[in-house]
Design an enzyme around this catalytic site. Structure first.
Site, PDB file in Angstrom:
ATOM      1  N   GLY A  93       0.833  -1.182  -0.118  1.00  7.22           N
ATOM      2  CA  GLY A  93       0.069   0.142   0.039  1.00  7.22           C
ATOM      3  C   GLY A  93       0.761   1.231   0.007  1.00  7.22           C
ATOM      4  O   GLY A  93       1.978   1.386   0.857  1.00  7.22           O
ATOM      5  N   VAL A 142      18.394   8.032  -2.989  1.00  4.10           N
ATOM      6  CA  VAL A 142      19.039   8.404  -4.233  1.00  4.10           C
ATOM      7  C   VAL A 142      20.004   9.304  -3.712  1.00  4.10           C
ATOM      8  O   VAL A 142      21.432   9.131  -4.241  1.00  4.10           O
ATOM      9  CB  VAL A 142      18.147   8.772  -5.180  1.00  4.10           C
ATOM     10  N   ARG A 143      19.823  10.243  -3.319  1.00  2.00           N
ATOM     11  CA  ARG A 143      20.852  11.435  -2.963  1.00  2.00           C
ATOM     12  C   ARG A 143      21.913  11.081  -1.995  1.00  2.00           C
ATOM     13  O   ARG A 143      23.143  11.199  -2.323  1.00  2.00           O
ATOM     14  CB  ARG A 143      19.918  12.691  -2.532  1.00  2.00           C
ATOM     15  N   ARG A 176       1.222  -5.411  -5.756  1.00  2.09           N
ATOM     16  CA  ARG A 176       1.211  -6.381  -4.864  1.00  2.09           C
ATOM     17  C   ARG A 176       1.526  -7.618  -5.702  1.00  2.09           C
ATOM     18  O   ARG A 176       1.380  -7.642  -6.849  1.00  2.09           O
ATOM     19  CB  ARG A 176       0.001  -6.535  -4.199  1.00  2.09           C
ATOM     20  N   ASP A 231       4.386  -3.993   6.348  1.00  4.66           N
ATOM     21  CA  ASP A 231       4.803  -5.518   6.972  1.00  4.66           C
ATOM     22  C   ASP A 231       4.934  -6.513   5.863  1.00  4.66           C
ATOM     23  O   ASP A 231       5.882  -7.387   5.962  1.00  4.66           O
ATOM     24  CB  ASP A 231       4.035  -5.632   8.171  1.00  4.66           C
ATOM     25  N   GLY A 232       3.852  -6.401   4.945  1.00  2.00           N
ATOM     26  CA  GLY A 232       4.017  -7.521   3.844  1.00  2.00           C
ATOM     27  C   GLY A 232       5.193  -7.186   3.164  1.00  2.00           C
ATOM     28  O   GLY A 232       5.992  -8.342   2.916  1.00  2.00           O
ATOM     29  N   THR A 292       4.014   3.072   5.700  1.00  2.00           N
ATOM     30  CA  THR A 292       2.684   2.522   5.682  1.00  2.00           C
ATOM     31  C   THR A 292       1.699   3.863   6.496  1.00  2.00           C
ATOM     32  O   THR A 292       2.198   4.298   7.346  1.00  2.00           O
ATOM     33  CB  THR A 292       2.205   1.160   6.262  1.00  2.00           C
ATOM     34  N   ASP A 297      -0.698   3.239   8.290  1.00  2.00           N
ATOM     35  CA  ASP A 297      -1.351   2.336   9.364  1.00  2.00           C
ATOM     36  C   ASP A 297      -0.390   2.418  10.709  1.00  2.00           C
ATOM     37  O   ASP A 297      -0.935   2.149  11.423  1.00  2.00           O
ATOM     38  CB  ASP A 297      -1.294   0.827   9.292  1.00  2.00           C
ATOM     39  N   ASP A 319       1.926   0.685  11.872  1.00  2.00           N
ATOM     40  CA  ASP A 319       1.662  -0.673  12.406  1.00  2.00           C
ATOM     41  C   ASP A 319       2.930  -1.549  12.400  1.00  2.00           C
ATOM     42  O   ASP A 319       2.935  -2.688  12.410  1.00  2.00           O
ATOM     43  CB  ASP A 319       0.579  -1.555  11.948  1.00  2.00           C
ATOM     44  N   ARG A 346      -7.029  -2.263   9.051  1.00  2.00           N
ATOM     45  CA  ARG A 346      -7.722  -3.660   9.070  1.00  2.00           C
ATOM     46  C   ARG A 346      -7.431  -4.319  10.349  1.00  2.00           C
ATOM     47  O   ARG A 346      -7.989  -4.682  10.959  1.00  2.00           O
ATOM     48  CB  ARG A 346      -7.300  -4.343   7.850  1.00  2.00           C
ATOM     49  N   GLY A 349     -11.485  14.920  19.120  1.00  2.00           N
ATOM     50  CA  GLY A 349     -12.520  14.704  20.324  1.00  2.00           C
ATOM     51  C   GLY A 349     -13.910  14.094  20.046  1.00  2.00           C
ATOM     52  O   GLY A 349     -14.956  14.323  20.499  1.00  2.00           O
ATOM     53  N   GLU A 395     -16.691  10.951  20.108  1.00  2.00           N
ATOM     54  CA  GLU A 395     -17.330  10.471  21.439  1.00  2.00           C
ATOM     55  C   GLU A 395     -16.939   9.069  21.758  1.00  2.00           C
ATOM     56  O   GLU A 395     -16.754   8.614  22.929  1.00  2.00           O
ATOM     57  CB  GLU A 395     -18.819  10.307  21.101  1.00  2.00           C
ATOM     58  N   HIS A 451     -24.085  17.618  18.117  1.00  2.00           N
ATOM     59  CA  HIS A 451     -23.707  16.556  17.214  1.00  2.00           C
ATOM     60  C   HIS A 451     -22.715  15.464  18.026  1.00  2.00           C
ATOM     61  O   HIS A 451     -22.087  15.951  19.023  1.00  2.00           O
ATOM     62  CB  HIS A 451     -22.852  17.187  16.208  1.00  2.00           C
TER      63      HIS A 451
HETATM   64  P1  ADP Z   1       2.249  -3.803   2.645  1.00  2.00           P
HETATM   65  O1  ADP Z   1       3.748  -3.977   2.370  1.00  2.00           O
HETATM   66  O2  ADP Z   1       1.626  -2.365   2.527  1.00  2.00           O
HETATM   67  O3  ADP Z   1       1.868  -4.458   3.865  1.00  2.00           O
HETATM   68  P2  ADP Z   1       1.493  -6.295   1.379  1.00  2.00           P
HETATM   69  O4  ADP Z   1       0.846  -7.114   2.427  1.00  2.00           O
HETATM   70  O5  ADP Z   1       0.576  -6.330   0.345  1.00  2.00           O
HETATM   71  O6  ADP Z   1       1.511  -4.580   1.574  1.00  2.00           O
HETATM   72  O7  ADP Z   1       2.872  -6.749   0.771  1.00  2.00           O
HETATM   73  C1  ADP Z   1       3.361  -6.089  -0.421  1.00  2.00           C
HETATM   74  C2  ADP Z   1       4.169  -7.183  -1.028  1.00  2.00           C
HETATM   75  O8  ADP Z   1       5.169  -7.692  -0.290  1.00  2.00           O
HETATM   76  C3  ADP Z   1       3.275  -8.655  -1.566  1.00  2.00           C
HETATM   77  O9  ADP Z   1       2.618  -8.242  -2.837  1.00  2.00           O
HETATM   78  C4  ADP Z   1       4.365  -9.480  -1.823  1.00  2.00           C
HETATM   79  O10 ADP Z   1       5.021  -9.360  -2.969  1.00  2.00           O
HETATM   80  C5  ADP Z   1       5.483  -9.359  -0.691  1.00  2.00           C
HETATM   81  N1  ADP Z   1       5.162 -10.106   0.493  1.00  2.00           N
HETATM   82  C6  ADP Z   1       4.117 -10.109   1.364  1.00  2.00           C
HETATM   83  N2  ADP Z   1       4.292 -11.097   2.126  1.00  2.00           N
HETATM   84  C7  ADP Z   1       5.264 -11.871   1.875  1.00  2.00           C
HETATM   85  C8  ADP Z   1       6.002 -13.069   2.443  1.00  2.00           C
HETATM   86  N3  ADP Z   1       5.649 -13.928   3.354  1.00  2.00           N
HETATM   87  N4  ADP Z   1       7.003 -13.299   1.417  1.00  2.00           N
HETATM   88  C9  ADP Z   1       7.396 -12.794   0.581  1.00  2.00           C
HETATM   89  N5  ADP Z   1       6.933 -11.619  -0.088  1.00  2.00           N
HETATM   90  C10 ADP Z   1       5.970 -11.354   0.689  1.00  2.00           C
END
Ligand code: ADP
Length: 319
Positions: A11, A24-25, A72, A103-104, A125, A127, A129, A171, A185, A187, A215
């Site tokens: 994302g 890069v720089r 993705r 984290d993905g 991100t 999030d 998180d 999520r 603020g 509720e 409100h």
């Molecule tokens: P984000 O990085 O925002 O959490 P995603 O969870 O969609 O987004 O992960 C982004 C990309 O990272 C995935 O499309 C995939 O290519 C790679 N990825 C995610 N999980 C794994 C994993 N367990 N092993 C290898 N690559 C991963």
């Protein structure tokens, strides 16, 4: 190390461009060549890789989104995809990689690291998180987008004496909901990390109404439930006219705040330093306003948690 690569993945978040620019720089400052890998891990697998110059990242620090594009890529979760990626990196003579993402994306970076390929994760991100950093790149901008939207909703909510449910992104993590709820603020704030009691929410709304409140705003993180459903339940239980706004993808876009630009610049530059120090398999972050780094395997084994003190405060301030 004479040549490194950089990619953005998962994302997108405002400030990713500032991070890429810093990579890069900073690299060029140290006479290291930089290659941009386009469309995240897909570009790594397909060889969508081009050399970046000082000017390639000019006029980007204030832009949302990512000039390297993001994607993705399920194929990269498989060993075969990772092998193809490493082959391409070797083909281009890229000796170390910086991955900006959530984290993905860090899991992909962890895989590269475990295959012996030096990779650094930069947390990008909205999030907020990712363990090992107080803030992720993009969170502050998204937070400001949310509160600007809620301020506008508040105007119309007051004019019509309505209750508004605002669904924000998150999520698995409630940071955006919690911070925007505190800043506005609200509720009640519903987050995935905490159970909510509808009776308590309704009682609080009724108390406010009796006090003459014109409100009310309820913030719902998408992982805590559907804003539309929660809005219906509230309207039925209170009899107050209730409207729902789902903020959606506007939260991902926009020009990054000064905070995110500075954070991204510091983290991107530190990622390059780590590679030049011969370190891979690290994530960078900010803790107590110090730039820090951690082992990527360790970071991915820790679960992100909400700040309990802040959650408690949000409850106390919205009595
Ligand atoms: P984000 O990085 O925002 O959490 P995603 O969870 O969609 O987004 O992960 C982004 C990309 O990272 C995935 O499309 C995939 O290519 C790679 N990825 C995610 N999980 C794994 C994993 N367990 N092993 C290898 N690559 C991963």
């Amino acid at each position: 190390m004479k040549r490194i690569g950089v990619l953005t993945s998962g994302g997108d978040s405002p400030g990713m461009n500032a991070a890429v620019r810093a990579v890069v720089r900073k690299a060029i400052y140290h006479d290291v060549e930089v290659y941009g890998i386009y469309h995240g891990y897909s570009g790594l697998i397909n060889g969508n890789i081009k050399k970046l110059e000082i000017g390639s990242v000019g006029d980007t620090i204030h832009r949302g989104g990512t000039i390297l594009y993001s994607a993705r890529c399920p194929e990269f979760r498989e060993l075969e995809g990772q092998r193809k990626g490493i082959e391409n990196l070797k083909k281009f003579g890229i000796e170390g990689l910086v991955v900006v993402g959530g984290d993905g994306s860090f899991r992909g970076a962890e895989k590269l690291t475990n295959h012996g390929y030096p990779t650094i994760g930069v947390p990008g991100t909205i999030d907020n998180d990712i363990p090992g950093t107080d803030f992720t790149i993009g969170f502050d901008t998204a937070l400001n987008t949310v509160i600007n939207a809620i301020d506008k909703i508040r105007d119309t909510a007051t004019s019509h004496e309505r209750t508004y449910v605002v669904e924000v992104m998150g999520r698995d993590a409630g940071d955006l909901a919690l911070w925007s709820g505190l800043a506005d603020g609200a509720e009640s704030i519903l987050i995935p990390e905490a159970e909510y009691d509808m009776q308590q929410i309704v009682a609080r709304l009724k108390r406010g109404h009796e006090r003459g409140k014109k409100h009310s705003i309820i913030i719902v993180a998408e992982g805590a439930g559907s804003g539309v459903e929660i809005g219906k339940q509230i309207e039925e239980a209170t009899g107050f006219e209730t409207r729902v706004t789902v903020l959606g993808h506007i939260q991902r876009g926009g020009s990054p705040t000064a905070f995110d630009r500075v954070l991204a610049s510091r983290l991107g530059a530190r990622a390059v330093e780590l590679l030049l120090e011969g370190k891979g398999g690290r994530t960078v972050g900010i803790q107590n306003n110090k730039i820090v780094d951690h082992d990527i395997n360790e970071i991915l084994s820790v679960k992100h948690v909400i700040d309990e003190g802040m959650y408690q405060l949000s409850q106390e301030l919205s009595i």
